[in-house]
Design a protein around this motif. Structure first.
Motif, PDB file in Angstrom:
ATOM      1  N   LYS A  34       0.793  -1.120  -0.021  1.00 34.63           N
ATOM      2  CA  LYS A  34       0.047  -0.143  -0.034  1.00 34.63           C
ATOM      3  C   LYS A  34       0.782   1.351   0.074  1.00 34.63           C
ATOM      4  CE  LYS A  34      -2.223  -1.576   3.716  1.00 34.63           C
ATOM      5  NZ  LYS A  34      -1.473  -0.934   4.560  1.00 34.63           N
ATOM      6  N   ARG A  77      -3.741   5.017  18.386  1.00 34.44           N
ATOM      7  CA  ARG A  77      -2.813   4.142  17.613  1.00 34.44           C
ATOM      8  C   ARG A  77      -1.963   3.292  18.356  1.00 34.44           C
ATOM      9  NH1 ARG A  77      -0.585   3.173  12.200  1.00 34.44           N
ATOM     10  NH2 ARG A  77       1.477   2.228  12.436  1.00 34.44           N
ATOM     11  N   LEU A 107      -1.597  -0.872  18.891  1.00 32.72           N
ATOM     12  CA  LEU A 107      -0.364  -1.531  18.096  1.00 32.72           C
ATOM     13  C   LEU A 107       0.584  -2.037  19.067  1.00 32.72           C
ATOM     14  CD1 LEU A 107      -0.095   0.021  14.752  1.00 32.72           C
ATOM     15  CD2 LEU A 107      -1.605  -1.633  15.511  1.00 32.72           C
ATOM     16  N   LEU A 132     -10.513   1.881  17.537  1.00 31.89           N
ATOM     17  CA  LEU A 132     -10.249   2.228  16.205  1.00 31.89           C
ATOM     18  C   LEU A 132     -11.360   3.171  15.536  1.00 31.89           C
ATOM     19  CD1 LEU A 132      -9.788  -1.272  14.629  1.00 31.89           C
ATOM     20  CD2 LEU A 132      -8.337   0.430  14.542  1.00 31.89           C
ATOM     21  N   ARG A 178     -10.930   6.962  14.406  1.00 27.79           N
ATOM     22  CA  ARG A 178     -11.379   7.347  13.137  1.00 27.79           C
ATOM     23  C   ARG A 178     -12.095   8.538  13.198  1.00 27.79           C
ATOM     24  NH1 ARG A 178     -12.766   2.172  11.304  1.00 27.79           N
ATOM     25  NH2 ARG A 178     -10.443   2.118  10.668  1.00 27.79           N
ATOM     26  N   ARG A 212      -5.371   2.717   4.785  1.00 31.87           N
ATOM     27  CA  ARG A 212      -6.286   1.946   5.597  1.00 31.87           C
ATOM     28  C   ARG A 212      -7.289   3.081   6.009  1.00 31.87           C
ATOM     29  NH1 ARG A 212      -5.016  -2.941   6.173  1.00 31.87           N
ATOM     30  NH2 ARG A 212      -3.038  -3.427   6.433  1.00 31.87           N
ATOM     31  N   SER A 231     -10.836  -1.557   6.777  1.00 33.86           N
ATOM     32  CA  SER A 231      -9.519  -2.357   7.564  1.00 33.86           C
ATOM     33  C   SER A 231     -10.396  -2.896   8.909  1.00 33.86           C
ATOM     34  CB  SER A 231      -8.561  -1.537   7.963  1.00 33.86           C
ATOM     35  OG  SER A 231      -7.678  -1.401   7.019  1.00 33.86           O
ATOM     36  N   SER A 232     -11.216  -2.312   9.500  1.00 30.51           N
ATOM     37  CA  SER A 232     -12.004  -2.763  10.671  1.00 30.51           C
ATOM     38  C   SER A 232     -12.987  -4.085  10.348  1.00 30.51           C
ATOM     39  CB  SER A 232     -12.699  -1.461  11.321  1.00 30.51           C
ATOM     40  OG  SER A 232     -11.977  -0.474  11.971  1.00 30.51           O
ATOM     41  N   TYR A 234     -10.133  -6.906   9.345  1.00 28.22           N
ATOM     42  CA  TYR A 234      -9.549  -7.377  10.387  1.00 28.22           C
ATOM     43  C   TYR A 234     -10.335  -7.976  11.622  1.00 28.22           C
ATOM     44  CZ  TYR A 234      -5.020  -6.180   8.383  1.00 28.22           C
ATOM     45  OH  TYR A 234      -4.031  -6.105   7.601  1.00 28.22           O
ATOM     46  N   GLN A 235     -11.289  -6.770  12.139  1.00 25.53           N
ATOM     47  CA  GLN A 235     -11.953  -7.472  13.373  1.00 25.53           C
ATOM     48  C   GLN A 235     -13.156  -7.993  13.015  1.00 25.53           C
ATOM     49  OE1 GLN A 235     -10.462  -4.274  13.065  1.00 25.53           O
ATOM     50  NE2 GLN A 235      -8.750  -5.249  14.479  1.00 25.53           N
ATOM     51  N   GLU A 294       5.903  -1.850  15.018  1.00 26.28           N
ATOM     52  CA  GLU A 294       4.778  -2.152  15.667  1.00 26.28           C
ATOM     53  C   GLU A 294       4.081  -3.151  15.135  1.00 26.28           C
ATOM     54  OE1 GLU A 294       3.363   1.562  14.379  1.00 26.28           O
ATOM     55  OE2 GLU A 294       3.154   2.405  16.356  1.00 26.28           O
ATOM     56  N   GLU A 318       0.703  -8.139  12.926  1.00 30.80           N
ATOM     57  CA  GLU A 318       1.457  -8.774  11.863  1.00 30.80           C
ATOM     58  C   GLU A 318       1.643 -10.433  12.522  1.00 30.80           C
ATOM     59  OE1 GLU A 318       4.324  -6.496  10.575  1.00 30.80           O
ATOM     60  OE2 GLU A 318       3.015  -5.455   8.986  1.00 30.80           O
TER      61      GLU A 318
HETATM   62  P1  TYD Z   1       0.422  -0.832  10.265  1.00 30.62           P
HETATM   63  O1  TYD Z   1       1.844  -0.903  11.143  1.00 30.62           O
HETATM   64  O2  TYD Z   1       0.120   0.778   9.753  1.00 30.62           O
HETATM   65  O3  TYD Z   1       0.608  -1.841   8.955  1.00 30.62           O
HETATM   66  P2  TYD Z   1       0.274  -1.771   7.422  1.00 30.62           P
HETATM   67  O4  TYD Z   1       1.341  -1.358   6.927  1.00 30.62           O
HETATM   68  O5  TYD Z   1      -0.060  -3.342   7.427  1.00 30.62           O
HETATM   69  O6  TYD Z   1      -0.955  -0.806   7.156  1.00 30.62           O
HETATM   70  O7  TYD Z   1      -0.271  -1.143  11.264  1.00 30.62           O
HETATM   71  C1  TYD Z   1      -1.718  -1.445  11.070  1.00 30.62           C
HETATM   72  C2  TYD Z   1      -2.201  -2.367  11.375  1.00 30.62           C
HETATM   73  O8  TYD Z   1      -3.529  -2.318  12.166  1.00 30.62           O
HETATM   74  C3  TYD Z   1      -2.640  -3.716  10.519  1.00 30.62           C
HETATM   75  O9  TYD Z   1      -2.063  -4.975  10.895  1.00 30.62           O
HETATM   76  C4  TYD Z   1      -4.028  -3.575  10.235  1.00 30.62           C
HETATM   77  C5  TYD Z   1      -4.560  -3.357  11.641  1.00 30.62           C
HETATM   78  N1  TYD Z   1      -5.768  -2.605  11.533  1.00 30.62           N
HETATM   79  C6  TYD Z   1      -6.891  -3.123  12.267  1.00 30.62           C
HETATM   80  O10 TYD Z   1      -6.719  -4.292  12.646  1.00 30.62           O
HETATM   81  N2  TYD Z   1      -8.162  -2.541  12.187  1.00 30.62           N
HETATM   82  C7  TYD Z   1      -8.323  -1.212  11.346  1.00 30.62           C
HETATM   83  O11 TYD Z   1      -9.435  -0.765  11.524  1.00 30.62           O
HETATM   84  C8  TYD Z   1      -7.028  -0.632  10.971  1.00 30.62           C
HETATM   85  C9  TYD Z   1      -7.080   0.610  10.469  1.00 30.62           C
HETATM   86  C10 TYD Z   1      -5.951  -1.452  11.149  1.00 30.62           C
END
Ligand code: TYD
Length: 217
Positions: A17, A51, A55, A71, A75, A97, A101-102, A105-106, A158, A162
């Motif tokens: 990205k 953040r 993280l 989040l 946001r 993102r 992403s929420s 991921y969630q 952070e 990952e």
């Molecule tokens: P980041 O270090 O910014 O990683 P990336 O380069 O992958 O964007 O970390 C963001 C991490 O937060 C990423 O693993 C995804 C996670 N995340 C969520 O789980 N939910 C969310 O709503 C957002 C915005 C990020």
């Protein structure tokens, strides 16, 4: 005044990205736009503080719903203090993102479900959404291999998110593809397996087709 647009880039870890955001910003600037790039979680002073809470620490530090609430707290601050004011000035905003992403991921990855995440989204943001969302799609093994190289290079990053397993990343990918399918006007899935330049060309074609980028200067 010309209208500025809000574009988000989404995708799993290692989909590239950051390089694509830089390439898209440069392309838009060639056509005379003022482009502000930002990221989530974070993007405004308050959101960056949240953040750090999100993280750092153990993978299971927060319950998935606690994460969603944090989040969206971040946001809302980001939207009201940075994104909307920039759009109001006619500037373009590209976010690394955003809300998808929420959901991915969630909602999908951590099995909270679509409805739970959507309810929080509606309470926090109402109908506000990006004008265009680019979903960078990669097979999970390729994405993890790319992300792995990055983690080694930057070992104190952070990386709480990952550290999830392959199964999680499979659910994440399926989640993103489902989000794109459910929002066909807003989302465009791009195959991210090519070179940075190849993927950048695919993204630029989508942006030109979907948004009014003008004829340049
Ligand atoms: P980041 O270090 O910014 O990683 P990336 O380069 O992958 O964007 O970390 C963001 C991490 O937060 C990423 O693993 C995804 C996670 N995340 C969520 O789980 N939910 C969310 O709503 C957002 C915005 C990020």
């Amino acid at each position: 005044m010309e209208k500025g647009y809000f574009i988000t880039l989404e995708g799993g870890d290692g989909t590239g990205k950051t390089s694509q955001i830089n390439a898209l910003k440069a392309q838009l600037e060639k056509t005379g736009k003022t482009v502000v790039t930002t990221r989530e979680p974070g993007g405004s002073t308050g959101a960056e503080e949240i953040r750090n809470l999100l993280l750092q620490g153990e993978p299971n530090r927060w319950l998935p719903m606690t994460e969603v609430l944090m989040l969206y707290a971040a946001r809302l601050d980001h939207v009201e203090r940075l994104i909307k004011p920039e759009l109001a000035k006619g500037n373009w905003v590209i976010s690394d993102r955003f809300a998808d992403s929420s959901m991915a991921y969630q909602g999908y990855g951590h099995d909270l479900g679509e409805d739970a995440v959507m309810r929080v989204q509606k309470s926090a943001l109402g109908d506000f959404e990006p004008d265009l969302t680019i979903v960078l799609d990669l097979p999970v093994d390729l994405g993890l291999a790319r992300a792995g190289v990055r983690i080694e290079e930057n070992s104190c990053s952070e990386d709480r998110f990952e550290r999830m397993g392959v199964n999680f990343h499979e659910k994440l990918r399926e989640g993103y593809l489902a989000i794109a399918k459910n929002n066909p006007d807003r989302c465009k899935v791009i195959d991210a397996s090519g070179s940075v330049d190849e993927v950048a060309a695919l993204i630029w074609a989508v942006v030109q087709k979907k948004l009014d980028v003008g004829t340049g200067i």
